[in-house]
Write a protein that holds these residues in place. Structure first.
Motif, PDB file in Angstrom:
ATOM      1  N   GLU A 196       0.855  -1.193   0.000  1.00  0.00           N
ATOM      2  CA  GLU A 196       0.000   0.000   0.000  1.00  0.00           C
ATOM      3  C   GLU A 196       0.885   1.235   0.000  1.00  0.00           C
ATOM      4  N   VAL A 197       0.644   2.122  -0.948  1.00  0.00           N
ATOM      5  CA  VAL A 197       1.393   3.376  -1.024  1.00  0.00           C
ATOM      6  C   VAL A 197       0.829   4.345   0.005  1.00  0.00           C
ATOM      7  N   LEU A 198       1.694   4.805   0.908  1.00  0.00           N
ATOM      8  CA  LEU A 198       1.279   5.745   1.945  1.00  0.00           C
ATOM      9  C   LEU A 198       1.689   7.180   1.637  1.00  0.00           C
ATOM     10  N   ASP A 199       2.862   7.361   1.025  1.00  0.00           N
ATOM     11  CA  ASP A 199       3.376   8.713   0.830  1.00  0.00           C
ATOM     12  C   ASP A 199       4.183   8.768  -0.464  1.00  0.00           C
ATOM     13  N   ARG A 200       3.556   9.216  -1.552  1.00  0.00           N
ATOM     14  CA  ARG A 200       4.247   9.313  -2.843  1.00  0.00           C
ATOM     15  C   ARG A 200       5.412  10.287  -2.785  1.00  0.00           C
ATOM     16  N   ALA A 201       5.246  11.378  -2.066  1.00  0.00           N
ATOM     17  CA  ALA A 201       6.309  12.387  -2.007  1.00  0.00           C
ATOM     18  C   ALA A 201       7.582  11.792  -1.400  1.00  0.00           C
ATOM     19  N   LYS A 202       7.425  10.981  -0.359  1.00  0.00           N
ATOM     20  CA  LYS A 202       8.592  10.345   0.261  1.00  0.00           C
ATOM     21  C   LYS A 202       9.234   9.321  -0.672  1.00  0.00           C
ATOM     22  N   LEU A 203       8.409   8.607  -1.437  1.00  0.00           N
ATOM     23  CA  LEU A 203       8.954   7.682  -2.422  1.00  0.00           C
ATOM     24  C   LEU A 203       9.709   8.432  -3.515  1.00  0.00           C
ATOM     25  N   LEU A 204       9.120   9.514  -3.989  1.00  0.00           N
ATOM     26  CA  LEU A 204       9.734  10.298  -5.051  1.00  0.00           C
ATOM     27  C   LEU A 204      11.087  10.853  -4.618  1.00  0.00           C
ATOM     28  N   ALA A 205      11.182  11.238  -3.364  1.00  0.00           N
ATOM     29  CA  ALA A 205      12.441  11.802  -2.855  1.00  0.00           C
ATOM     30  C   ALA A 205      13.577  10.795  -2.908  1.00  0.00           C
ATOM     31  N   LEU A 206      13.240   9.509  -2.943  1.00  0.00           N
ATOM     32  CA  LEU A 206      14.266   8.460  -2.971  1.00  0.00           C
ATOM     33  C   LEU A 206      14.768   8.146  -4.375  1.00  0.00           C
ATOM     34  N   THR A 207      14.062   8.562  -5.407  1.00  0.00           N
ATOM     35  CA  THR A 207      14.342   8.058  -6.749  1.00  0.00           C
ATOM     36  C   THR A 207      15.506   8.762  -7.442  1.00  0.00           C
ATOM     37  N   ASN A 208      15.987   9.868  -6.911  1.00  0.00           N
ATOM     38  CA  ASN A 208      17.171  10.550  -7.462  1.00  0.00           C
ATOM     39  C   ASN A 208      17.065  10.825  -8.960  1.00  0.00           C
ATOM     40  N   GLY A 209      15.899  11.241  -9.403  1.00  0.00           N
ATOM     41  CA  GLY A 209      15.720  11.604 -10.802  1.00  0.00           C
ATOM     42  C   GLY A 209      15.431  10.457 -11.741  1.00  0.00           C
ATOM     43  N   SER A 210      15.418   9.205 -11.240  1.00  0.00           N
ATOM     44  CA  SER A 210      15.149   8.070 -12.122  1.00  0.00           C
ATOM     45  C   SER A 210      13.673   7.959 -12.473  1.00  0.00           C
ATOM     46  N   TYR A 211      12.810   8.554 -11.675  1.00  0.00           N
ATOM     47  CA  TYR A 211      11.374   8.608 -11.962  1.00  0.00           C
ATOM     48  C   TYR A 211      11.025  10.029 -12.376  1.00  0.00           C
ATOM     49  N   GLY A 212      10.176  10.167 -13.376  1.00  0.00           N
ATOM     50  CA  GLY A 212       9.678  11.490 -13.759  1.00  0.00           C
ATOM     51  C   GLY A 212       9.984  11.864 -15.196  1.00  0.00           C
ATOM     52  N   THR A 213      11.171  11.537 -15.686  1.00  0.00           N
ATOM     53  CA  THR A 213      11.526  11.914 -17.049  1.00  0.00           C
ATOM     54  C   THR A 213      10.676  11.191 -18.090  1.00  0.00           C
ATOM     55  N   PRO A 214      10.528   9.857 -18.035  1.00  0.00           N
ATOM     56  CA  PRO A 214       9.644   9.203 -19.013  1.00  0.00           C
ATOM     57  C   PRO A 214       8.201   9.667 -18.898  1.00  0.00           C
ATOM     58  N   GLU A 215       7.760   9.880 -17.670  1.00  0.00           N
ATOM     59  CA  GLU A 215       6.390  10.329 -17.450  1.00  0.00           C
ATOM     60  C   GLU A 215       6.167  11.718 -18.050  1.00  0.00           C
ATOM     61  N   ALA A 216       7.175  12.579 -17.918  1.00  0.00           N
ATOM     62  CA  ALA A 216       7.075  13.919 -18.498  1.00  0.00           C
ATOM     63  C   ALA A 216       7.086  13.865 -20.023  1.00  0.00           C
ATOM     64  N   GLU A 217       7.904  12.983 -20.592  1.00  0.00           N
ATOM     65  CA  GLU A 217       7.934  12.836 -22.045  1.00  0.00           C
ATOM     66  C   GLU A 217       6.598  12.325 -22.569  1.00  0.00           C
ATOM     67  N   TYR A 218       6.014  11.364 -21.865  1.00  0.00           N
ATOM     68  CA  TYR A 218       4.704  10.848 -22.274  1.00  0.00           C
ATOM     69  C   TYR A 218       3.655  11.957 -22.229  1.00  0.00           C
ATOM     70  N   ALA A 219       3.667  12.731 -21.152  1.00  0.00           N
ATOM     71  CA  ALA A 219       2.695  13.824 -21.024  1.00  0.00           C
ATOM     72  C   ALA A 219       2.886  14.854 -22.135  1.00  0.00           C
ATOM     73  N   ARG A 220       4.131  15.154 -22.450  1.00  0.00           N
ATOM     74  CA  ARG A 220       4.418  16.163 -23.491  1.00  0.00           C
ATOM     75  C   ARG A 220       4.045  15.675 -24.883  1.00  0.00           C
ATOM     76  N   LEU A 221       4.390  14.433 -25.205  1.00  0.00           N
ATOM     77  CA  LEU A 221       4.243  13.934 -26.560  1.00  0.00           C
ATOM     78  C   LEU A 221       2.902  13.283 -26.844  1.00  0.00           C
ATOM     79  N   ILE A 222       2.328  12.635 -25.829  1.00  0.00           N
ATOM     80  CA  ILE A 222       1.086  11.879 -26.055  1.00  0.00           C
ATOM     81  C   ILE A 222      -0.127  12.638 -25.504  1.00  0.00           C
ATOM     82  N   GLU A 223      -0.081  12.934 -24.220  1.00  0.00           N
ATOM     83  CA  GLU A 223      -1.230  13.622 -23.624  1.00  0.00           C
ATOM     84  C   GLU A 223      -1.379  15.035 -24.172  1.00  0.00           C
ATOM     85  N   GLY A 224      -0.249  15.655 -24.554  1.00  0.00           N
ATOM     86  CA  GLY A 224      -0.307  17.027 -25.073  1.00  0.00           C
ATOM     87  C   GLY A 224      -0.484  17.105 -26.573  1.00  0.00           C
ATOM     88  N   ALA A 225      -0.570  15.919 -27.232  1.00  0.00           N
ATOM     89  CA  ALA A 225      -0.681  15.917 -28.699  1.00  0.00           C
ATOM     90  C   ALA A 225      -2.037  16.426 -29.154  1.00  0.00           C
TER      91      ALA A 225
END
Length: 221
Positions: free
Chosen positions: A192-221
């Motif tokens: 069970e995910v309790l705190d996304r912000a705390k999880l995100l703080a651990l990822t050191n930039g490995s999470y977010g870039t693909p998601e941003a590219e998808y949002a820019r190229l697909i969701e924003g198309a």
């Protein structure tokens, strides 16, 4: 997807059930069928000597089999198997390729999705090479959370060990560390995910870039 492009595909779409651990595209087999995920998740993994390591995930945002078909390859060395049971719409390769030949907008959309998936794979390589086990686990939990309704994820220790490329004992310790920090709560065969912000703080930039590219190229198309 533009309505006219969906209209090209709709007559060829067949609803199917995705069974847990089902291989939908085998390594080195012909990619004759592709799958638009409605619910559930499919893992793309490398396989050597019966050992699998996950390199990317596909959920309701994507198309399983997109990379080899978009790049005009008949096979792929990667195993595509169901990590979370659900439902999908299948389409034959010939029908999809015919629609792609007719529609530049559909081809552009598919190639943009392939780009975002390649970015996801490169971020996975970075995570495996540079990050701690807890950081890599935090990234995968976030990615699975993105593709699941609610905060509970069906993730067994065996699946997590495959995703992370480590022994089961390492996964158990990493889960305990995340749970002790209040990031997740571990249950039998579930997280069970309790705190996304705390999880995100651990990822050191490995999470977010693909998601941003998808949002820019697909969701924003």
């Amino acid at each position: 997807m533009a309505p006219e492009d969906f209209a090209r595909l709709e007559p060829h779409l067949e609803p199917i059930a995705l069974q847990l651990r089902e291989v939908v595209i085998a390594a080195d087999a012909a990619v004759d069928e592709l799958f638009f995920i409605e619910t559930g998740m499919v893992s793309i993994s490398t396989a050597h000597d019966e050992r699998r390591i996950e390199v990317s995930l596909v959920g309701s945002e994507g198309l399983v089999g997109a990379v080899p078909v978009a790049l005009d390859c008949t096979t792929t060395p990667h195993v595509h198997f169901v990590q979370l049971a659900g439902e999908a719409l299948s389409i034959g390769r010939d029908a999809l390729c015919a629609a792609l030949a007719e529609s530049p907008t559909l081809r552009r959309l598919l190639l943009r999705y392939v780009h975002s998936l390649i970015v996801q794979i490169t971020q996975t390589a970075y995570a495996h090479a540079s990050l701690s086990l807890e950081s890599r686990l935090a990234r995968w939990v976030l990615m699975c959370h993105d593709r699941t309704e609610g905060d509970e994820l069906v993730l067994t220790h065996d699946f997590l060990s495959m995703m992370l490329g480590v022994q089961r004992a390492g996964v158990t310790l990493a889960i305990q560390n995340l749970e002790g920090a209040g990031r997740i709560r571990a249950k039998r065969r579930r997280i069970e995910v309790l705190d996304r912000a705390k999880l995100l703080a651990l990822t050191n930039g490995s999470y977010g870039t693909p998601e941003a590219e998808y949002a820019r190229l697909i969701e924003g198309a």
